[in-house]
Design an enzyme around this catalytic site. Structure first.
Site, short mmCIF file in Angstrom:
data_model
loop_
_atom_site.label_atom_id
_atom_site.label_comp_id
_atom_site.label_asym_id
_atom_site.label_seq_id
_atom_site.Cartn_x
_atom_site.Cartn_y
_atom_site.Cartn_z
N LYS A 192 0.83 -1.22 0.00
CA LYS A 192 0.00 0.00 0.00
C LYS A 192 0.86 1.27 0.00
CE LYS A 192 -2.29 -1.20 3.79
NZ LYS A 192 -1.90 -2.57 4.16
N ARG A 210 -10.07 0.18 8.91
CA ARG A 210 -9.64 -1.20 9.19
C ARG A 210 -10.72 -1.98 9.93
NH1 ARG A 210 -3.79 -0.23 9.05
NH2 ARG A 210 -2.68 -2.18 9.24
N ARG A 234 11.23 -6.02 4.96
CA ARG A 234 11.05 -4.62 5.36
C ARG A 234 11.58 -4.40 6.79
NH1 ARG A 234 5.09 -2.09 4.89
NH2 ARG A 234 4.79 -3.00 6.93
N ARG A 261 11.43 -1.26 11.42
CA ARG A 261 10.11 -1.25 12.08
C ARG A 261 9.98 -2.47 12.99
NH1 ARG A 261 4.80 -0.12 8.49
NH2 ARG A 261 3.91 -1.55 10.02
N ARG A 321 -0.77 -9.70 13.12
CA ARG A 321 -1.32 -8.64 12.25
C ARG A 321 -2.14 -9.25 11.10
NH1 ARG A 321 4.12 -6.12 11.19
NH2 ARG A 321 3.16 -4.87 9.56
#
Ligand code: ADP
Length: 194
Positions: A14, A89, A128, A134, A146
């Site tokens: 995204k 969400r 990532r 992160r 998640r």
């Protein structure tokens, strides 16, 4: 106004596609994840609260998230349109967004849902995590949670937009430019840009 909900599980791409869409269509990008992370960095009360949920891969409560999002929309009165990234969400967030936008005389034009299989998602998130640092991308159990939260609470948001004829499923596997062209074709079905 062109208002897009950019949708899909964690790791679907995204953020990458949002960057390309904002420059093509001149939109204001509102990523709830980015706003929460900025608050965590700035050590605000909102940041502290958000962190306690994000560290576990849980959703930040609707009331907090919705009022934060509405404040951000109101800060950008000159915007030609918005890309909502990571929001809504939950169905409650989707309903709140719809009421809020209609009070401003506008609405969501289209939901673009990036479709990526779970093995690929986990691979991308771990990569990532190495590159960006992160925390929620480094831990396999947080990633798994998640994705679970996405399947249990977020995936249904697609039905909300489908019922309004605004849902577009986009194949999220392939090169960045190929996926981008799929997104643009879907936008042009719902919104006359020229
Ligand atoms: P990703 O989609 O890659 O997991 P995001 O940056 O969109 O990452 O979100 C990171 C975290 O921020 C989520 O796991 C959740 O804890 C919180 N968050 C972001 N957006 C929302 C939202 N709309 N409602 C509740 N929590 C959110």
């Amino acid at each position: 106004m062109l208002n897009i909900v950019l949708f899909g599980p964690p790791g679907a791409g995204k953020g990458t596609q949002a960057e390309k869409l904002i420059s093509k269509y001149n939109l204001c990008h509102l990523s709830t994840g980015d706003i929460f992370r900025a608050n965590i960095k700035g050590e605000t009360e909102l940041g502290k609260l958000a962190k306690s949920y994000m560290d576990k891969g849980e959703l930040v409560p609707d009331s907090v998230t919705i009022s934060m999002l509405e404040t951000e929309v109101d800060k950008n009165k000159q915007a030609l349109g918005f890309i909502f990234d990571g929001f809504p969400r939950t169905t409650a967030q989707a309903k709140a967004l719809s009421t809020f936008l209609s009070s401003k005389g506008t609405s969501i034009s289209v939901m673009l849902a990036l479709d990526v299989n779970e093995d690929e998602l986990v691979k991308r998130l771990l990569l990532r995590g190495e590159a960006s640092g992160r925390e929620d991308d480094k831990d396999k159990s947080v990633i798994a949670n998640r994705i679970k939260v996405y399947n249990e609470q977020t995936a249904v948001v697609a039905d909300f937009y489908a019922s309004e004829g605004k849902f577009e499923k986009i194949n999220g596997i392939g090169g960045i430019d190929l996926i981008f062209s799929r997104l643009c074709s879907a936008i042009e079905k719902h919104y006359q840009t020229a």
